[in-house]
Design a protein around this motif. Structure first.
Motif, mmCIF file in Angstrom:
data_model
loop_
_atom_site.group_PDB
_atom_site.id
_atom_site.type_symbol
_atom_site.label_atom_id
_atom_site.label_comp_id
_atom_site.label_asym_id
_atom_site.label_seq_id
_atom_site.Cartn_x
_atom_site.Cartn_y
_atom_site.Cartn_z
ATOM 1 N N UNK A 53 0.609 -1.292 0.009
ATOM 2 C CA UNK A 53 -0.071 -0.194 -0.197
ATOM 3 C C UNK A 53 0.814 1.261 -0.008
ATOM 4 N N UNK A 54 2.052 1.331 0.401
ATOM 5 C CA UNK A 54 3.006 2.398 0.476
ATOM 6 C C UNK A 54 3.843 2.439 -0.904
ATOM 7 N N UNK A 55 4.179 3.604 -1.176
ATOM 8 C CA UNK A 55 4.924 3.661 -2.535
ATOM 9 C C UNK A 55 6.163 3.350 -2.412
ATOM 10 N N UNK A 56 6.982 3.100 -3.470
ATOM 11 C CA UNK A 56 8.419 2.527 -3.782
ATOM 12 C C UNK A 56 8.670 1.021 -3.640
ATOM 13 N N UNK A 57 9.792 0.673 -3.983
ATOM 14 C CA UNK A 57 9.973 -0.736 -4.207
ATOM 15 C C UNK A 57 9.921 -1.858 -2.900
ATOM 16 N N UNK A 58 8.942 -2.849 -3.196
ATOM 17 C CA UNK A 58 8.573 -3.657 -2.022
ATOM 18 C C UNK A 58 9.668 -4.251 -1.455
ATOM 19 N N UNK A 59 10.734 -4.860 -2.101
ATOM 20 C CA UNK A 59 11.647 -5.284 -1.666
ATOM 21 C C UNK A 59 12.683 -4.721 -0.454
ATOM 22 N N UNK A 60 12.936 -3.401 -0.903
ATOM 23 C CA UNK A 60 13.519 -2.189 0.154
ATOM 24 C C UNK A 60 12.675 -2.155 1.044
ATOM 25 N N UNK A 61 11.339 -1.937 0.981
ATOM 26 C CA UNK A 61 10.477 -1.586 2.327
ATOM 27 C C UNK A 61 10.575 -2.698 3.087
ATOM 28 N N UNK A 62 10.423 -3.719 2.557
ATOM 29 C CA UNK A 62 10.501 -4.920 3.462
ATOM 30 C C UNK A 62 11.677 -5.268 4.205
ATOM 31 N N UNK A 63 12.743 -4.979 3.506
ATOM 32 C CA UNK A 63 13.973 -5.033 3.958
ATOM 33 C C UNK A 63 14.332 -4.048 5.049
ATOM 34 N N UNK A 64 13.713 -2.931 5.042
ATOM 35 C CA UNK A 64 14.121 -1.941 5.910
ATOM 36 C C UNK A 64 13.091 -2.349 7.313
ATOM 37 N N UNK A 65 11.861 -2.657 6.888
ATOM 38 C CA UNK A 65 11.135 -3.004 8.401
ATOM 39 C C UNK A 65 11.781 -4.207 8.889
ATOM 40 N N UNK A 66 12.223 -5.277 8.235
ATOM 41 C CA UNK A 66 12.544 -6.513 8.793
ATOM 42 C C UNK A 66 13.904 -6.176 9.632
ATOM 43 N N UNK A 67 14.840 -5.384 8.891
ATOM 44 C CA UNK A 67 16.052 -5.042 9.438
ATOM 45 C C UNK A 67 15.839 -4.258 10.720
ATOM 46 N N UNK A 68 15.080 -3.215 10.723
ATOM 47 C CA UNK A 68 14.633 -2.521 12.000
ATOM 48 C C UNK A 68 13.928 -3.534 12.926
ATOM 49 N N UNK A 69 13.296 -4.255 12.557
ATOM 50 C CA UNK A 69 12.490 -5.231 13.558
ATOM 51 C C UNK A 69 13.675 -6.174 14.264
ATOM 52 N N UNK A 71 17.296 -5.602 14.171
ATOM 53 C CA UNK A 71 18.382 -5.036 14.703
ATOM 54 C C UNK A 71 18.235 -3.621 14.828
ATOM 55 N N UNK A 72 17.104 -2.972 14.945
ATOM 56 C CA UNK A 72 16.904 -1.598 15.151
ATOM 57 C C UNK A 72 17.245 -0.839 13.828
ATOM 58 N N UNK A 73 17.672 0.588 14.084
ATOM 59 C CA UNK A 73 17.869 1.417 12.882
ATOM 60 C C UNK A 73 19.035 1.066 12.167
ATOM 61 N N UNK A 74 20.155 0.471 12.805
ATOM 62 C CA UNK A 74 21.161 0.097 12.019
ATOM 63 C C UNK A 74 20.899 -1.183 11.264
ATOM 64 N N UNK A 75 20.073 -2.035 11.785
ATOM 65 C CA UNK A 75 19.555 -3.199 10.883
ATOM 66 C C UNK A 75 18.777 -2.707 9.837
ATOM 67 N N UNK A 76 17.837 -1.799 9.882
ATOM 68 C CA UNK A 76 17.179 -1.376 8.674
ATOM 69 C C UNK A 76 17.938 -0.617 7.482
ATOM 70 N N UNK A 77 19.066 0.175 7.953
ATOM 71 C CA UNK A 77 19.767 0.639 6.968
ATOM 72 C C UNK A 77 20.754 -0.457 6.267
ATOM 73 N N UNK A 78 21.234 -1.272 7.351
ATOM 74 C CA UNK A 78 22.100 -2.437 6.668
ATOM 75 C C UNK A 78 21.177 -3.195 5.896
#
Length: 193
Positions: A53-69, A71-78
């Protein structure tokens, strides 16, 4: 160690997700749900639904959220960087090289060969979501109505997919709740007054 696993998982998604976002979804599921067990299937489905439902590439959005979940903000960036780096690198290298090879049979064959594979992966994912939808509360009739209605809206009426997604989101938010038998007031012979 979790940062290294995040990077490896989403680097694989980025490097093997040939065909764009739809082909990446099963890869993300394989890494996040089956291999590393950061999520279960229901959580993955929720993240995918919200991500779509959000704009942008799905793989990047999912990676950012799962990474955040995980390992926090560094996990999201990673995780987000790991997803994007292979694509950026390959775009720079391959576009310079493929310009001279675009008419070669192996390039044409590679492009044509990927479409059926992505189709099978998406069919399997759609079937999995279909099974979960009608066993997870929607019911078979509602699920089938939503599928047929979506196909009609997209293919016959040519309505923009964004409007369909917004409509489905509104349906999910405002659909009437089924009343439980225990919530109904008891009426009968013994109740007078």
């Amino acid at each position: 160690m979790k940062h290294w696993h995040l990077f490896l998982a989403f680097f694989r998604v980025g490097i093997l997700g040939y065909g764009g976002g739809p082909s990446s979804i099963p890869l993300v599921q394989k890494e996040a749900v089956h291999k590393y067990k950061w999520l279960n299937d229901d959580e993955f489905g929720d993240i995918l639904a919200l991500g779509n439902t959000l704009p942008g590439p799905i793989a990047t959005k999912m990676a950012g959220y799962i990474g955040y979940r995980v390992a926090g903000m560094l996990g999201a960036i990673n995780a987000a960087l790991a997803t994007v780096l292979p694509t950026v690198f390959l775009m720079v290298v391959l576009l310079s090289a493929l310009a001279s090879f675009k008419d070669q049979p192996w390039v044409i064959g590679m492009t044509k060969g990927v479409a059926p594979v992505v189709g099978v992966m998406l069919t399997m994912l759609a079937y999995d979501f279909f099974k979960k939808a009608h066993t997870g509360g929607l019911g078979m009739t509602t699920t089938l109505i939503l599928i047929v209605g979506s196909l009609l809206i997209l293919e016959v009426l040519h309505i923009h997919p964004g409007l369909l997604i917004a409509g489905l989101l509104l349906f999910a938010i405002f659909k009437p709740e089924k009343k439980n038998q225990h919530d109904q007031p008891i009426r009968g012979r013994g109740n007078s007054g």
